[in-house]
Design an enzyme around this catalytic site. Structure first.
Site, PDB file in Angstrom:
ATOM      1  N   GLU A 155       7.053  -3.325 -25.927  1.00  0.00           N
ATOM      2  CA  GLU A 155       7.998  -3.341 -27.055  1.00  0.00           C
ATOM      3  C   GLU A 155       7.346  -2.640 -28.246  1.00  0.00           C
ATOM      4  OE1 GLU A 155      11.251  -4.632 -27.298  1.00  0.00           O
ATOM      5  OE2 GLU A 155      10.852  -3.343 -29.015  1.00  0.00           O
ATOM      6  N   ALA A 256      -1.876   5.031 -48.082  1.00  0.00           N
ATOM      7  CA  ALA A 256      -3.128   4.316 -48.341  1.00  0.00           C
ATOM      8  C   ALA A 256      -2.815   3.008 -49.057  1.00  0.00           C
ATOM      9  CB  ALA A 256      -4.039   5.179 -49.205  1.00  0.00           C
ATOM     10  N   CYS A 264       0.346  -7.957 -35.307  1.00  0.00           N
ATOM     11  CA  CYS A 264       0.167  -7.030 -34.190  1.00  0.00           C
ATOM     12  C   CYS A 264      -1.042  -6.116 -34.326  1.00  0.00           C
ATOM     13  CB  CYS A 264       1.436  -6.222 -34.000  1.00  0.00           C
ATOM     14  SG  CYS A 264       2.812  -7.317 -33.620  1.00  0.00           S
TER      15      CYS A 264
END
Ligand code: UGA
Length: 435
Positions: A155, A256, A264
């Protein structure tokens, strides 16, 4: 679409719940299972366990149409569905390895409760070899005459835009050992109308880690570039724009800031390192990516301290944004938590503002008042720290903000404001990668 297919989804977390709702939306009959009874009871009432744009609508509509049901027993999905998607959690263990216990118990529950053939689709992010391991486990525990095929279908959705991402996928990756099982999954996913890459299971499993690791690499790279910009008088916004105009580099994921967070990227980069270590491969770039990410949070705190000549005791700092990124209430591995902990260690008092994650954050940050009005958080604070680039923060009325603050001092960890305009407005302004 073609024929509706009976689809089970095991795990009602971000990936599972969003996938279940989207499968139902394209016409499949979906049974979504989670062993957390309170979560299932709430979902049956139409209450979402997470904040995700568009999700509540989708769940309510499809549940009302009878295409989406919520259950606590795997058997409810196994008895009704031909395809079983596994979207249970694969968190990090303390040593960086992946905790596979939920995957294993899902497989055991599937094997026990399936009376006919199933295609088991692994959506959770899992180390290479998990598909083969799961298939062997299922086949060893299968009732007689029942065949299991395991397919990998990683996914790629992002939190905060999960529903949108599911309907606008860049690619569908299908890793199957059995061509027939792979084809059946392709049919089920056809309504999503995305390019499909058919590959073997091991490659599909690695594509997921490779993608997240590469995204993390882009972020750590641009953050180091920003640090360099500060030393040589360059502007990271311009540098990133110039780089991004090269089609081979591309403009995205070059913002940045204070480093990546969330459930994750931090977890998957650590797992990627662990996977490499296990086969005796020294993945040097990944080690640096992870280290740079941690340093970036510390660097931001150092910058704040330096502006107060190293003395944060007695200072009140207003932290704007707590979730790891905008449009989600997720605080897992949010840079804000680390940054606030460090600042408090140096004696600063913190006040915070977040438009959505306030109630969740209150539990994690005892002693930190969390306002749901940004100007309230700013009142009499010695500085404003931008930590999450919520729209509500980007569009602050800067005159009001300046009037609320005790000192017009801004540390912009996400470069949401224009440095020159801020200075013209009388702020002492520090961005990331700008002199
Ligand atoms: C990430 C990937 O982008 C998804 O493709 C993947 O499916 C997902 O992980 C997952 O494995 O489930 P997500 O964690 O939701 O998605 O968030 P991202 O949008 O990737 O942002 C991650 C972090 O990187 C955030 O803290 C964000 O602020 C930071 N970031 C992102 C930057 O600092 N700079 C950027 O240019 C982009």
């Amino acid at each position: 679409m073609g024929e509706p297919i009976a689809v089970g989804v095991l795990g009602a977390g971000y990936v599972g719940l969003v996938s279940a709702a989207c499968f139902a939306e394209v016409g499949h009959r979906v049974v979504c299972v989670d062993r957390d009874e309170r979560k299932i009871a709430a979902l049956r009432r139409g209450e979402m366990p997470i904040y995700e744009a568009g999700l509540e609508d989708l769940v309510r509509r499809n549940a009302a149409a009878g295409r989406l049901t919520f259950e606590t027993e795997t058997a409810a999905a196994a008895s009704a569905c031909e395809l079983l998607f596994v979207a249970v959690g694969t968190p990090s263990l303390d040593n960086g390895d992946v905790d596979m216990s939920q995957i294993k118990s899902a497989m055991e529950a599937i094997a026990e409760s399936s009376a006919d053939d199933k295609i088991v689709v692994i959506k959770s992010t899992v180390p290479v070899g998990t598909g083969a391991m799961a298939e062997a486990l299922l086949r060893s525990k299968a009732r007689s005459g029942v065949r299991f095929d395991v397919v990998s279908n990683p996914e790629f959705l992002r939190e905060g835009s999960a529903v949108h991402d599911t309907f606008h996928m860049d690619r569908i990756v299908i890793g199957a050992a059995s061509p027939a099982a792979g084809e059946r999954l392709r049919e089920a996913l056809a309504p999503f109308d995305a390019p499909v890459l058919m590959t073997n299971r091991e490659s599909a499993e690695l594509i997921k880690y490779a993608s997240n690791s590469f995204l993390a690499t882009k972020i750590s790279f641009i953050n180091e570039m920003a640090n360099l910009c500060e030393k040589v008088g360059a502007d990271i916004g311009m540098v990133a724009q110039g780089m991004g105009m090269d089609k081979r580099i591309g403009p995205s994921f070059l913002n940045a800031g204070i480093g990546y967070g969330g459930f994750c990227l931090p977890k998957d980069t650590r797992a990627q390192l662990f996977i490499a270590e296990n086969v005796d491969y020294d993945f040097k770039i990944m080690r640096a990516v992870v280290e740079v990410n941690q340093l970036q949070r510390q660097r931001f705190v150092r910058k704040v301290r330096a502006a107060f000549d190293g003395e944060l005791a007695g200072k009140t700092l207003a932290v704007m944004g707590l979730s790891f990124k905008p449009n989600t209430d997720d605080l897992r591995d949010a840079p804000s938590l680390d940054i606030i902990a460090m600042l408090r260690q140096y004696g600063a008092s913190i006040r915070a503002y977040d438009p959505v994650s306030g109630p969740k954050a209150a539990k994690l940050l005892p002693g930190v008042p969390i306002a749901d009005d940004p100007y309230e958080a700013l009142r009499d604070a010695d500085a404003m720290l931008v930590v999450t680039e919520w729209a509500q923060v980007k569009t602050l009325d800067l005159d009001r903000a300046k009037a609320a603050l005790r000192r017009p001092l801004v540390f912009d960890g996400r470069n949401v404001f224009d440095a020159a305009a801020m200075r013209a407005q009388g702020f002492r302004y520090f961005g990331i990668g700008k002199s």
